[in-house]
Design an enzyme around this catalytic site. Structure first.
Site, PDB file in Angstrom:
ATOM      1  CD  GLU A  18      10.498  32.754 -27.351  1.00 15.63           C
ATOM      2  OE1 GLU A  18       9.734  33.688 -27.109  1.00 15.63           O
ATOM      3  OE2 GLU A  18      10.834  32.430 -28.516  1.00 15.63           O
ATOM      4  CG  ASN A  60      15.888  36.418 -31.349  1.00 10.82           C
ATOM      5  OD1 ASN A  60      16.921  35.755 -31.383  1.00 10.82           O
ATOM      6  ND2 ASN A  60      14.685  35.883 -31.269  1.00 10.82           N
ATOM      7  CG  ASP A 119       7.957  31.517 -23.206  1.00  4.07           C
ATOM      8  OD1 ASP A 119       8.967  32.180 -23.488  1.00  4.07           O
ATOM      9  OD2 ASP A 119       6.925  31.532 -23.893  1.00  4.07           O
ATOM     10  CG  ASP A 144      19.755  30.340 -34.014  1.00  3.05           C
ATOM     11  OD1 ASP A 144      18.574  30.464 -33.612  1.00  3.05           O
ATOM     12  OD2 ASP A 144      20.055  30.340 -35.224  1.00  3.05           O
TER      13      ASP A 144
END
Length: 346
Positions: A256, A221, A213, A230
């Site tokens: 993620e 973000n 993770d 992305d």
């Protein structure tokens, strides 16, 4: 409606002009008549055009009528052959039938009406044969055209099937591929893990499942919006892919989170794998729109030794528990736990 009856052509061969004249007169109403006085003259006529029938006298000045009819049989086998003879010797009839294979024998003297009826019957036979041959030719042509159409249609169908198979292959690949990173998606990596568990049921070996993770990914973000996020995910996928062995499999299971299936990996191997993955990400950086971005990852590893049988759901749940523990302990670290087999009933 006017119907014109087809007239068969006939070549009359006799060295007696009187005989030729009588024959021509008797047959002119039903046939297209041509005449020849010698075998050589008959050959010359036949070399220029074909005739439906030839009626030849047995005795010709330059060649036997049988020789002429035999030549006709070899060079124009579709021509109906009739022998006219004034001798009724059995030997001549046998030669005509066996060697020359004449269709009919007419004896001199003949009656005009009998000869005409005889040739009319021959004409019907000839036309029936020609009609059958024509129908056969037409049927063969139709069959050839049909076979050609079937072959063309088969090729079209094969080409269409190949395109469908190609598209199905692409769709299957798309169904098992994460569109952003190009890695196997959750469905695909789950299938890989389940197949590995089936394989080790036949050939026992250790197996490690690694859940990864990205730490504080929401901040990325927030700062760089989803395009920036992305970009980081694609970069992270490449770093992780370069850090695993060729026998390992990496997939993106959502957001993620990534999953590694590491066959033949025990506790010692799991520790090395975890540190290699963690360090590879921590020591690298990426640049987006001029901004340098660094991330770390938390890893949860579930290790199953060769002697322990475990269901995939149990192994995956243990990996989820350990990655949560890694985050709770401060992130940028790995927590590794072995699969504990269920206790035997007392």
């Amino acid at each position: 409606m006017n119907v014109t009856r087809y007239k068969c052509s006939i070549l009359l061969v006799d060295d007696d002009p009187g005989v030729l004249s009588i024959l021509a007169a008797q047959l002119a109403s039903d046939f297209e008549v041509s005449t020849a006085g010698t075998a050589a003259e008959a050959r010359s006529i036949l070399a220029k055009r074909s005739v439906d029938m030839i009626l030849s006298d047995l005795l010709l000045p330059d060649e036997s009528g049988l020789g002429l009819l035999e030549w006709v049989r070899r060079t124009a086998p579709r021509t109906y052959r009739i022998l006219l003879t004034g001798t009724a010797r059995l030997e001549d009839a046998a030669d005509a039938i066996n060697q020359t294979q004449v269709h009919r024998i007419v004896l001199k003297p003949w009656r005009g009406e009998d000869l005409l009826q005889n040739l009319r019957a021959a004409t019907r036979t000839l036309l029936q044969e020609r009609s059958s041959e024509q129908l056969g030719d037409e049927l063969r042509k139709i069959n050839q055209e049909l076979e050609q159409r079937v072959a063309e249609r088969t090729r079209e169908l094969e080409a269409a099937l190949a395109q469908i198979q190609q598209k199905n292959t692409i769709l299957e690949k798309m169904a098992l591929t994460d569109p952003l990173t190009g890695l196997p998606n959750r469905r695909a990596i789950d299938l890989i893990a389940r197949k590995e568990l089936l394989r080790r049921a036949r050939t026992p070996s250790a197996l490690t499942l690694v859940l990864i993770d990205a730490d504080h990914f929401k901040n990325i973000n927030t700062l760089y919006l989803h395009p920036g996020g992305d970009h980081v995910l694609v970069w992270l996928a490449g770093v992780l892919q370069n850090a695993i062995r060729t026998t390992d499999s990496l997939g993106r299971i959502g957001g993620e989170e990534f999953l590694v299936v590491a066959p033949a990996t025990d506790m010692v191997g799991a520790e090395k794998l975890a540190e290699r993955l963690r360090a590879a990400v921590a020591n690298e950086k990426t640049v987006y729109n001029g901004h340098e971005i660094r991330v770390t990852i938390s890893l949860g590893l579930a290790v199953c030794d060769a002697d322990t049988n475990v269901a995939y759901d149990v192994l995956r749940d243990l990996a989820a528990e350990t990655v949560k523990a890694a985050k709770d302990l401060g992130r940028n670290r790995a927590v590794i736990r072995p699969v504990v087999p269920p206790a035997m009933p007392a």
